[in-house]
Design an enzyme around this catalytic site. Structure first.
Site, PDB file in Angstrom:
ATOM      1  N   ASP A   1       0.863  -1.171   0.000  1.00  0.00           N
ATOM      2  CA  ASP A   1       0.000   0.000   0.000  1.00  0.00           C
ATOM      3  C   ASP A   1       0.913   1.239   0.000  1.00  0.00           C
ATOM      4  O   ASP A   1       2.147   1.129   0.049  1.00  0.00           O
ATOM      5  CB  ASP A   1      -0.970  -0.024   1.188  1.00  0.00           C
ATOM      6  CG  ASP A   1      -2.220   0.807   0.900  1.00  0.00           C
ATOM      7  OD1 ASP A   1      -2.171   1.671  -0.006  1.00  0.00           O
ATOM      8  OD2 ASP A   1      -3.249   0.609   1.567  1.00  0.00           O
TER       9      ASP A   1
HETATM   10  C1  NOJ Z   1      -4.172   3.711   0.125  1.00  0.00           C
HETATM   11  C2  NOJ Z   1      -5.326   2.774   0.237  1.00  0.00           C
HETATM   12  O1  NOJ Z   1      -5.245   2.059   1.442  1.00  0.00           O
HETATM   13  C3  NOJ Z   1      -5.438   1.787  -0.904  1.00  0.00           C
HETATM   14  O2  NOJ Z   1      -6.666   1.135  -0.799  1.00  0.00           O
HETATM   15  C4  NOJ Z   1      -5.280   2.468  -2.204  1.00  0.00           C
HETATM   16  O3  NOJ Z   1      -5.430   1.539  -3.263  1.00  0.00           O
HETATM   17  C5  NOJ Z   1      -3.929   3.144  -2.266  1.00  0.00           C
HETATM   18  N1  NOJ Z   1      -3.859   4.137  -1.206  1.00  0.00           N
HETATM   19  C6  NOJ Z   1      -3.652   3.797  -3.594  1.00  0.00           C
HETATM   20  O4  NOJ Z   1      -4.407   4.916  -3.761  1.00  0.00           O
END
Ligand code: NOJ
Length: 734
Positions: free
Chosen positions: A259
């Site tokens: 993430d």
């Molecule tokens: C953080 C989020 O937790 C995740 O779900 C997302 O895909 C990513 N950022 C990318 O934006």
């Protein structure tokens, strides 16, 4: 390994291999962290980028792809991703809402349309489905998943993957799915986003892991690890999670992306510095580093000092290249770049599908009278901060949405009602008067505008309007960014600012319908006493207003069923239907009894249980019939029940099957969902619904984490929701 990748990897330098592991973000729309990537074009030319997320425009994607293909030494194409969560440009209801349809073909269709629209914008990778089980409505991201149940969650996970990926990933209108967030992200302590999690392996396997596994089994090409720790080790560096479980036990052969900056964040978790965490993440099975540039800046040094091996880097690089191969990018890097397809988004068909989904996601919680459906006559006052609101209709995580394309509830009602109805409107309340909160809620564009009038002035205006009407429809609830990422709440009621408005409207004596927009289960005890009817609309997307109006005026008989429990009070959470029994369960028989598992100030049960939802036609159930009461081994039990539409409009019922296992080597839930069937019945029509129960539905994880079934007594429950079932026992021998 394909020959193509083999020979390519032989020509790659270690730097170029590490470059493939780098996922960059230009920071235009999709930055969910403090860091964004600098000098992207320069890095692409140097072969330091494997993929990019944040662009959704075929021309821009094409231009960027050309940089990689024509100006980097080896010309390796990039993958282009985005958070396409519940639709791309045509926005569908938020995932929690869509799960309330219990309709897998419909959910698959939502992902199919999203894939078509995303690829028309040059994308080939989506960060969806989010399959985290969530039992705590304080956690804002409960909006992004399918609720609390692992069985239903697994079905939804697989349907989404099928919808995105189709049966051929190299087609120019399919995208690679990215299942997230491995793992347990939905169990953040206190419901506070990014907070720590800690649970037993047994609980993980039984309740939290199944949807990830189902998505992997459906062929998901990639997995995103979670921000939280699992068993004391941050997921991004967790070898057990990625190597032993995901690749080893589940046989996953796609790639794992972190993430947003989550390797960098391992330092705050307390596992050391950037270089050691990066090495640990790679060795644990992370293939791609989202935005953090940890791999880019440290792996070469770690290779030199032996903290990682060339094999570790090769394995990750190969998986990224294999994904590109599966997407067909080596045959044609511009496969997803076709500017002529720009017109394919927001088509009439997609909007019609969105309207249908918006209507089917609505859950009717109360309908005294019955007040609904509304008659197309007289004067209707449509009041509330969400009544004539388009800005919040898309719901959280709808990056590519254009709210001006959305239909407000008032607009939808006008469209549906025709000339015979007079509509009056007043906003009646703000979402908040706190400018700092408003700023947080407006991070993705202006959703919350503060009306400078006093609360009383706004209420007075609303009351004037209400008094002129025959019926009042109050559209109240959360603004779109009150749920979603970094949007946890401890007060999970309708936002305070709107409560005096609801009080005042309820005292007018006019029939009151509450239409409730929310991204999470809310506590609605007071509202339930105040309103004659309550319809949960969630956030319905582009066609929200039309979908809600279809339900309010009876064009669609509401059929949504809750996939997350609605507690009475926030102090009860986590509250979920498939809980364990205690040694001192309270059955309600002796209210004065002390030493029982219960509260002094609120009853144990929910306000609305998992699976609950009303319709405009009453469905009558005949007695539960089992074809056997004693079974052995591989035999099949048939549980059947007759369901009759006793109303005067056609409608859909979701018949639910639960199983409980009262005696086992480890404690089991009081009941677990094991099947469901949707039946559509004309007025007066009756159908028999039957479920085949095999030992598959009796299985659970035992103390050795083996999936087994143990002979003995089982209770079969069939009914309309988790709190309203008929039950019968069987004996099942080995
Ligand atoms: C953080 C989020 O937790 C995740 O779900 C997302 O895909 C990513 N950022 C990318 O934006």
């Amino acid at each position: 390994m394909s020959k193509q990748i083999n020979s390519l990897m032989m020509r790659m330098t270690p730097e170029e291999k590490i470059g493939q592991l780098n996922l960059v973000n230009p920071g235009i729309f999709a930055n969910t962290g403090a860091v964004v990537t600098q000098d992207i074009d320069g890095k692409i030319r140097k072969g330091q980028v494997g993929g990019l997320f944040g662009y959704y425009d075929a021309a821009l994607v094409g231009k960027t792809q050309r940089l990689a293909v024509e100006e980097s030494r080896l010309g390796i194409p990039l993958i282009f991703g985005l958070d396409v969560i519940h639709g791309h440009k045509t926005i569908f209801p938020i995932p929690l809402a869509l799960s309330c349809t219990w309709d897998m073909p419909l959910i698959e269709k939502s992902a199919r349309i999203a894939a078509m629209e995303a690829t028309a914008d040059g994308l080939n990778w989506v960060f969806s489905p989010m399959v985290d089980i969530a039992r705590d409505p304080r956690w804002g991201r409960i909006a992004e998943g399918a609720g609390e149940d692992p069985y239903l969650g697994s079905k939804v996970a697989a349907a989404m993957v099928r919808g995105y990926q189709g049966d051929d990933l190299s087609r120019p209108d399919t995208v690679m799915a990215c299942v997230k967030h491995l793992a347990l992200y939905g169990d953040a302590e206190g419901g506070r986003d990014y907070n720590t999690t800690d649970m037993s392996r047994l609980k993980m396997h039984e309740y939290y892991l199944p949807p990830y596994k189902a998505a992997v089994e459906a062929g998901a090409g990639s997995v995103m690890s979670s921000f939280n720790e699992v068993d004391g080790v941050p997921a991004a560096g967790n070898k057990w999670l990625m190597k032993d479980l995901l690749r080893g036990l589940w046989g996953f052969n796609g790639f794992v992306v972190t993430d947003y900056t989550s390797i960098n964040e391992m330092t705050c978790h307390g596992t050391g510095g950037l270089k050691e965490n990066s090495a640990r993440a790679l060795k644990a099975g992370t293939d791609m580093d989202m935005v953090g540039e940890c791999f880019l800046t440290t792996l070469l040094e770690s290779l030199e000092d032996g903290s990682v091996s060339m094999d570790d880097i090769d394995a990750a690089c190969r998986r990224i290249l294999e994904a590109k191969e599966r997407l067909g990018l080596f045959d044609d890097p511009y496969r997803y770049v076709d500017e002529k397809r720009a017109g394919e988004v927001l088509s009439e068909d997609s909007r019609a599908a969105a309207r249908d989904m918006a209507a089917r996601s609505c859950v009717l919680l109360k309908n005294d009278g019955p007040l609904l459906p509304l008659k197309k006559e007289g004067t209707i006052a449509v009041i509330g901060p969400l009544a004539d609101d388009k800005r919040n209709m898309p719901g959280t995580w709808s990056i590519a949405s254009d709210w001006t394309q959305c239909v407000s509830v008032l607009e939808g009602m006008k469209n549906a009602a025709g000339a015979g109805v007079k509509f009056l409107h007043a906003a009646g309340a703000n979402f908040t008067r706190d400018p700092v909160l408003a700023e947080r809620l407006n991070f993705s564009g202006e959703r919350v505008l503060i009306d400078p009038r006093s609360q009383q002035e706004m209420i007075d205006e609303a009351l004037k309007v209400a008094r002129k009407a025959d019926v009042v429809v109050a559209v109240v609830g959360e603004a779109q960014e009150m749920s979603g990422e970094a949007a946890s709440r401890v007060d999970i009621g309708i936002p305070q600012e709107q409560l005096p408005l609801i009080d005042a409207l309820s005292k007018t004596g006019k029939p009151l319908v509450l239409v409730i927009a929310t991204g999470r289960p809310l506590t609605l005890v007071r509202e339930c006493e105040q309103a004659q009817a309550m319809l949960l609309m969630w956030f319905g997307g582009t066609e929200a207003g039309n979908g809600v109006a279809d339900v309010l005026f009876g064009h669609h008989n509401p059929s949504g069923r809750l996939t997350a429990t609605f507690p009475r009070h926030v102090g009860q959470v986590p509250l979920y239907y498939n809980h364990k029994n205690t040694g001192r369960p309270y059955d309600g028989a002796k209210p004065a009894e002390k030493f029982k598992s219960r509260y002094l100030d609120v009853e144990n049960g929910p306000l609305f249980p998992f699976g609950f939802g009303l319709g405009y036609a009453p469905f009558e159930y005949g007695p539960l019939r089992l074809d056997k009461t004693e079974l052995q081994g591989a035999e099949t039990l048939t549980a059947a029940i007759a369901v009759k539409n006793a109303g005067d409009c056609a409608g859909e019922e979701t018949v639910q099957l639960y199983v409980s296992d009262p005696v086992a080597s480890v404690t089991r839930s009081v009941k677990d969902l094991k099947g469901f069937e949707k039946v559509f019945l004309q007025p007066g029509e009756e159908k028999d619904v039957s479920f085949a129960v095999t030992t598959e539905q009796l299985m659970f994880f035992n103390g050795d984490l083996q999936r087994v079934w143990e002979p003995g007594e089982f209770v079969i429950h069939v009914g309309r929701n988790s709190g309203d079932v008929q039950s019968a026992s069987v004996q099942w021998k080995k």
